[in-house]
Scaffold this motif. Structure first.
Motif, mmCIF file in Angstrom:
data_model
loop_
_atom_site.group_PDB
_atom_site.id
_atom_site.type_symbol
_atom_site.label_atom_id
_atom_site.label_comp_id
_atom_site.label_asym_id
_atom_site.label_seq_id
_atom_site.Cartn_x
_atom_site.Cartn_y
_atom_site.Cartn_z
ATOM 1 N N THR A 146 -16.493 -34.173 3.789
ATOM 2 C CA THR A 146 -16.481 -33.001 2.922
ATOM 3 C C THR A 146 -17.906 -32.610 2.549
ATOM 4 O O THR A 146 -18.723 -33.459 2.186
ATOM 5 C CB THR A 146 -15.672 -33.281 1.647
ATOM 6 O OG1 THR A 146 -14.338 -33.657 2.013
ATOM 7 C CG2 THR A 146 -15.627 -32.043 0.761
ATOM 8 N N GLN A 147 -18.208 -31.324 2.647
ATOM 9 C CA GLN A 147 -19.530 -30.851 2.274
ATOM 10 C C GLN A 147 -19.759 -31.016 0.776
ATOM 11 O O GLN A 147 -18.866 -30.788 -0.032
ATOM 12 C CB GLN A 147 -19.699 -29.367 2.632
ATOM 13 C CG GLN A 147 -19.772 -29.064 4.107
ATOM 14 C CD GLN A 147 -20.279 -27.661 4.360
ATOM 15 O OE1 GLN A 147 -21.476 -27.414 4.307
ATOM 16 N NE2 GLN A 147 -19.361 -26.748 4.630
ATOM 17 N N THR A 148 -20.976 -31.383 0.423
ATOM 18 C CA THR A 148 -21.325 -31.474 -0.995
ATOM 19 C C THR A 148 -21.447 -30.097 -1.625
ATOM 20 O O THR A 148 -21.214 -29.931 -2.828
ATOM 21 C CB THR A 148 -22.647 -32.234 -1.175
ATOM 22 O OG1 THR A 148 -23.677 -31.572 -0.400
ATOM 23 C CG2 THR A 148 -22.513 -33.678 -0.707
ATOM 24 N N HIS A 149 -21.815 -29.087 -0.819
ATOM 25 C CA HIS A 149 -21.944 -27.715 -1.295
ATOM 26 C C HIS A 149 -21.943 -26.784 -0.084
ATOM 27 O O HIS A 149 -22.288 -27.213 1.019
ATOM 28 C CB HIS A 149 -23.227 -27.527 -2.118
ATOM 29 C CG HIS A 149 -24.466 -27.882 -1.361
ATOM 30 N ND1 HIS A 149 -24.915 -29.182 -1.238
ATOM 31 C CD2 HIS A 149 -25.351 -27.107 -0.670
ATOM 32 C CE1 HIS A 149 -26.032 -29.202 -0.516
ATOM 33 N NE2 HIS A 149 -26.305 -27.971 -0.154
ATOM 34 N N PRO A 150 -21.544 -25.538 -0.273
ATOM 35 C CA PRO A 150 -21.539 -24.599 0.849
ATOM 36 C C PRO A 150 -22.937 -24.456 1.449
ATOM 37 O O PRO A 150 -23.927 -24.331 0.730
ATOM 38 C CB PRO A 150 -21.074 -23.285 0.203
ATOM 39 C CG PRO A 150 -20.308 -23.704 -1.002
ATOM 40 C CD PRO A 150 -20.996 -24.935 -1.509
ATOM 41 N N SER A 152 -24.427 -26.780 3.266
ATOM 42 C CA SER A 152 -25.143 -28.054 3.399
ATOM 43 C C SER A 152 -25.317 -28.452 4.859
ATOM 44 O O SER A 152 -26.133 -29.314 5.171
ATOM 45 C CB SER A 152 -24.407 -29.161 2.638
ATOM 46 O OG SER A 152 -23.128 -29.393 3.204
#
Length: 283
Positions: A146-150, A152
């Motif tokens: 899962t990405q930590t933030h869009p 990344s």
């Protein structure tokens, strides 16, 4: 599609594509025209590397083809961010790859912001060996974590190509199979009557036939001295004489070639390309 050279610097900028007050002019923009180490070369103090002529400042090779449907980038060199900023190109819609070498690939992460504007992953048109290299070098772009933030990691999707013509951004692109020394097969590309053939020292007869009738040919010409993986100037001129384009531009140039000097020595209709050169395309 016919190509006409423009050296005036008055061409429409890429960011005016959607401005109804500005006429749209398809064009080719040379982002970089230098060899793998660029010019100036680190640690070199030769006349070309210390030249005041901006045309002797050569970043790693790439072009953008501005089309009605968007900006088509050919290769992602390590200098890509600064090249796009220099040419005021704020969006890339698709990428073609000639081959997997570092100087043509390792700026790929600079595409990371564009999916926010596009609303989808950036399509990468390439052969399987290039895809394999991208998946290994940029493995973080393809993880299921899962990405930590869009944003990344880059949002990329592959469009595998063969040696058959294919459609990209509303135009037909024809691959030009070539050799790049003894170990690498590479691709040039023909779009309409424009062809881009960098990083090669041998174009086989079948590929020469694919180049017949081009209006403008861009071709590798590293230096005057022979090289095991690149055309020399004289070898490139031999191909130009065989293909007979209306005009030709030499690219992937090292610091052995001084722009002002060599430009005066080339045959009529043949020029050295340079970073920032724009060649308008007319239908």
């Amino acid at each position: 599609m016919t190509l006409h050279e423009n050296r005036t610097g008055t061409a429409t900028t890429p960011d005016q594509t959607n401005d109804p007050t500005q006429p749209f002019q398809p064009e080719v923009i040379f982002l970089g025209t230098g060899t793998s180490v660029g010019v100036p070369s680190l640690g070199c103090h030769c006349d070309v590397c210390t030249s005041d002529d901006p045309r002797n400042n050569r970043t790693r090779c790439a072009i953008v083809v501005r089309l009605p449907a968007g900006n088509l980038l050919i290769d992602t060199p390590p200098d890509l961010r600064s090249q796009l900023l220099r040419e005021k190109i704020s969006l890339v819609h698709a990428v073609l790859f000639t081959h997997e070498h570092v100087d043509h690939l390792y700026g790929l992460d600079d595409l990371r912001l564009f999916p926010f504007q596009l609303g989808h992953a950036i399509p990468l048109y390439c052969e399987p060996d290039v895809e394999d290299r991208i998946r290994r070098v940029y493995d973080y772009a393809f993880t299921n974590r899962t990405q930590t933030h869009p944003g990344s990691r880059p949002q990329l999707c592959f469009e595998r190509i063969t040696h058959d013509p294919f459609e990209v951004l509303g135009v037909e692109a024809t691959p030009i199979p070539m050799r790049h020394g003894p170990h690498f097969d590479v691709l040039g590309f023909r779009i309409g009557n424009f062809a881009y053939c960098t990083d090669t020292n041998y174009i086989p007869p079948d590929s020469i036939e694919r180049l017949r009738g081009v209006d403008t040919l861009v071709i590798d010409a590293l230096r005057y001295k022979s090289h095991p993986t690149h055309f020399s100037v004289d070898e490139a001129l031999e191909v130009i004489r065989e293909v007979k384009p209306r005009s030709a531009f030499l690219t992937h140039i090292c610091h052995d070639l001084d722009h002002g000097v060599v430009e005066q020595q080339l045959p009529d209709g043949v020029h050295l390309a340079y970073d920032g050169l724009r060649l308008p395309l007319s239908q």
